[in-house]
Design a protein around this motif. Sequence first.
Motif, PDB file in Angstrom:
ATOM      1  N   ALA A  37      10.348   1.070  -1.314  1.00 29.96           N
ATOM      2  CA  ALA A  37      10.746   2.477  -1.219  1.00 29.96           C
ATOM      3  C   ALA A  37      11.007   2.873   0.228  1.00 29.96           C
ATOM      4  N   THR A  38      10.121   2.461   1.136  1.00 29.02           N
ATOM      5  CA  THR A  38      10.317   2.786   2.548  1.00 29.02           C
ATOM      6  C   THR A  38      11.549   2.094   3.106  1.00 29.02           C
ATOM      7  N   LEU A  39      11.775   0.851   2.702  1.00 29.30           N
ATOM      8  CA  LEU A  39      12.989   0.150   3.131  1.00 29.30           C
ATOM      9  C   LEU A  39      14.237   0.913   2.707  1.00 29.30           C
ATOM     10  N   THR A  40      14.229   1.414   1.488  1.00 33.37           N
ATOM     11  CA  THR A  40      15.380   2.170   0.993  1.00 33.37           C
ATOM     12  C   THR A  40      15.649   3.379   1.876  1.00 33.37           C
ATOM     13  N   GLN A  41      14.606   4.119   2.195  1.00 29.48           N
ATOM     14  CA  GLN A  41      14.758   5.324   3.009  1.00 29.48           C
ATOM     15  C   GLN A  41      15.227   4.991   4.423  1.00 29.48           C
ATOM     16  N   ARG A  42      14.602   4.004   5.053  1.00 27.24           N
ATOM     17  CA  ARG A  42      14.918   3.694   6.451  1.00 27.24           C
ATOM     18  C   ARG A  42      16.312   3.069   6.597  1.00 27.24           C
ATOM     19  N   LEU A  43      16.649   2.136   5.731  1.00 26.70           N
ATOM     20  CA  LEU A  43      17.944   1.474   5.852  1.00 26.70           C
ATOM     21  C   LEU A  43      19.077   2.420   5.489  1.00 26.70           C
ATOM     22  N   SER A  44      18.834   3.330   4.553  1.00 31.23           N
ATOM     23  CA  SER A  44      19.838   4.347   4.238  1.00 31.23           C
ATOM     24  C   SER A  44      20.041   5.273   5.432  1.00 31.23           C
ATOM     25  N   ALA A  45      18.926   5.693   6.043  1.00 28.58           N
ATOM     26  CA  ALA A  45      19.007   6.587   7.196  1.00 28.58           C
ATOM     27  C   ALA A  45      19.720   5.925   8.375  1.00 28.58           C
ATOM     28  N   ALA A  46      19.650   4.596   8.445  1.00 27.59           N
ATOM     29  CA  ALA A  46      20.302   3.863   9.531  1.00 27.59           C
ATOM     30  C   ALA A  46      21.795   3.674   9.295  1.00 27.59           C
ATOM     31  N   GLY A  47      22.297   4.156   8.155  1.00 27.81           N
ATOM     32  CA  GLY A  47      23.731   4.094   7.906  1.00 27.81           C
ATOM     33  C   GLY A  47      24.190   2.985   6.993  1.00 27.81           C
ATOM     34  N   HIS A  48      23.250   2.273   6.373  1.00 26.05           N
ATOM     35  CA  HIS A  48      23.631   1.217   5.446  1.00 26.05           C
ATOM     36  C   HIS A  48      23.835   1.786   4.040  1.00 26.05           C
ATOM     37  N   GLU A  49      24.662   1.120   3.276  1.00 24.87           N
ATOM     38  CA  GLU A  49      24.897   1.502   1.886  1.00 24.87           C
ATOM     39  C   GLU A  49      23.897   0.736   1.019  1.00 24.87           C
ATOM     40  N   VAL A  50      22.922   1.446   0.474  1.00 22.94           N
ATOM     41  CA  VAL A  50      21.778   0.805  -0.176  1.00 22.94           C
ATOM     42  C   VAL A  50      21.764   1.110  -1.672  1.00 22.94           C
ATOM     43  N   LYS A  51      21.526   0.083  -2.462  1.00 21.54           N
ATOM     44  CA  LYS A  51      21.263   0.279  -3.887  1.00 21.54           C
ATOM     45  C   LYS A  51      19.988  -0.476  -4.242  1.00 21.54           C
ATOM     46  N   VAL A  52      19.234   0.085  -5.184  1.00 20.20           N
ATOM     47  CA  VAL A  52      17.876  -0.361  -5.447  1.00 20.20           C
ATOM     48  C   VAL A  52      17.675  -0.572  -6.934  1.00 20.20           C
ATOM     49  N   ALA A  53      16.939  -1.617  -7.280  1.00 19.00           N
ATOM     50  CA  ALA A  53      16.630  -1.886  -8.688  1.00 19.00           C
ATOM     51  C   ALA A  53      15.181  -2.299  -8.821  1.00 19.00           C
ATOM     52  N   ILE A  61      13.079   4.994 -11.372  1.00 19.65           N
ATOM     53  CA  ILE A  61      12.899   5.058  -9.920  1.00 19.65           C
ATOM     54  C   ILE A  61      12.821   6.522  -9.491  1.00 19.65           C
ATOM     55  N   PRO A  62      11.733   6.934  -8.828  1.00 21.30           N
ATOM     56  CA  PRO A  62      11.566   8.345  -8.455  1.00 21.30           C
ATOM     57  C   PRO A  62      12.657   8.831  -7.510  1.00 21.30           C
ATOM     58  N   ASP A  63      13.020  10.077  -7.617  1.00 19.76           N
ATOM     59  CA  ASP A  63      14.063  10.655  -6.768  1.00 19.76           C
ATOM     60  C   ASP A  63      13.696  10.586  -5.290  1.00 19.76           C
ATOM     61  N   GLU A  64      12.400  10.673  -4.979  1.00 23.10           N
ATOM     62  CA  GLU A  64      11.997  10.691  -3.571  1.00 23.10           C
ATOM     63  C   GLU A  64      12.321   9.390  -2.836  1.00 23.10           C
ATOM     64  N   VAL A  65      12.547   8.328  -3.578  1.00 18.48           N
ATOM     65  CA  VAL A  65      12.951   7.071  -2.944  1.00 18.48           C
ATOM     66  C   VAL A  65      14.287   7.246  -2.228  1.00 18.48           C
ATOM     67  N   PHE A  66      15.098   8.183  -2.695  1.00 16.84           N
ATOM     68  CA  PHE A  66      16.466   8.316  -2.197  1.00 16.84           C
ATOM     69  C   PHE A  66      16.657   9.548  -1.321  1.00 16.84           C
ATOM     70  N   THR A  67      15.596  10.016  -0.684  1.00 15.75           N
ATOM     71  CA  THR A  67      15.692  11.216   0.145  1.00 15.75           C
ATOM     72  C   THR A  67      16.634  11.037   1.331  1.00 15.75           C
ATOM     73  N   ALA A  68      16.822   9.805   1.799  1.00 12.76           N
ATOM     74  CA  ALA A  68      17.724   9.550   2.928  1.00 12.76           C
ATOM     75  C   ALA A  68      19.029   8.907   2.485  1.00 12.76           C
ATOM     76  N   GLY A  69      19.221   8.757   1.169  1.00 13.28           N
ATOM     77  CA  GLY A  69      20.426   8.107   0.653  1.00 13.28           C
ATOM     78  C   GLY A  69      20.065   6.938  -0.241  1.00 13.28           C
ATOM     79  N   GLY A  70      21.081   6.208  -0.628  1.00 11.83           N
ATOM     80  CA  GLY A  70      20.886   5.098  -1.543  1.00 11.83           C
ATOM     81  C   GLY A  70      21.033   5.549  -2.987  1.00 11.83           C
ATOM     82  N   ARG A  71      21.059   4.591  -3.888  1.00  8.97           N
ATOM     83  CA  ARG A  71      21.192   4.919  -5.303  1.00  8.97           C
ATOM     84  C   ARG A  71      20.446   3.901  -6.146  1.00  8.97           C
ATOM     85  N   ALA A  72      20.058   4.328  -7.331  1.00  5.91           N
ATOM     86  CA  ALA A  72      19.404   3.441  -8.282  1.00  5.91           C
ATOM     87  C   ALA A  72      20.453   2.582  -8.975  1.00  5.91           C
ATOM     88  N   ALA A  73      20.074   1.348  -9.311  1.00 13.49           N
ATOM     89  CA  ALA A  73      21.000   0.416  -9.935  1.00 13.49           C
ATOM     90  C   ALA A  73      20.266  -0.441 -10.946  1.00 13.49           C
TER      91      ALA A  73
END
Length: 272
Positions: A37-53, A61-73
């Motif tokens: 979850a933290t990886l998703t937030q940090r890497l999204s905030a750094a400008g990467h296009e992140v998808k998580v499964a 997957i809780p919405d708070e995982v994507f507070t900085a971006g990213g999407r569930a997959a």
Amino acid sequence: MRRRPADRDQPVDRRAHHHLRRTGMKIGILGTGAIGATLTQRLSAAGHEVKVANSRGPETIPDEVFTAGGRAADASDVVTGVDALVVSIPLNRIPDIRLLVDELPAGAVLLDTSNYYPMRDGQIAALDEGQVESLWVAEQLGRPVVKAWNAITAGSFSAKATVTGSPNRLAIPVAADDDADRALGMSLVEDTGFDGYDAGTLAESWRQQPGTPSYCTDLTREELRGALATAVAGRAPRRRDLAMSVIAELTKDVTIDRGDDFLVRVNRLIYN
């Protein structure tokens, strides 16, 4: 240009492409525990296009995982068209994802955050006999891995990120056999708020496994250098198991607040 999966029979010159892929990468993350979850937030905030499964489906997957971006997959989608896949699941589930990893693009870099805990994972004979954990993971998945983000507690990873150049910035060891893969792993660690430290090859990555002085002890770059150098392979499993016993005993009374750094303090006491 990164090659399609159908081109896997051709060699990949990763060094020629990594400098293009350190910003704005397409990254898949498999696992939505505290580290994932933290990886998703940090890497999204750094400008990467992140998808998580995860193993339960994107709707879990809780919405708070994507507070900085990213999407569930879906799991099948998380490996599609990515430049890198981060696997952040319990080590005993690693063999279960082999078919999924086989679908990664040929040039994608595979990063692993797992650690071996027999009390959780069950006994794995090869690891009990001394095989390096990341080499076992690479064997199970059939391709090279980068060992990263395994040697920091979830609490420290969430709370102690700082910007590059900050005094006493914490460091995270990164190991890989390919120099370009290791450099990419270090760059992504930097994107998550920590110094990426070159810990050498996978054969040497036992130095960042549970029970060693560098494992989850919150060290700066210079401190980490010394901790990796002084690690003793034979005693690490005993110290890992001792630490787990001590932690289990001390946390029986849930009414006692032992502080945010409790795990780090226990590890420093036992692993050094």
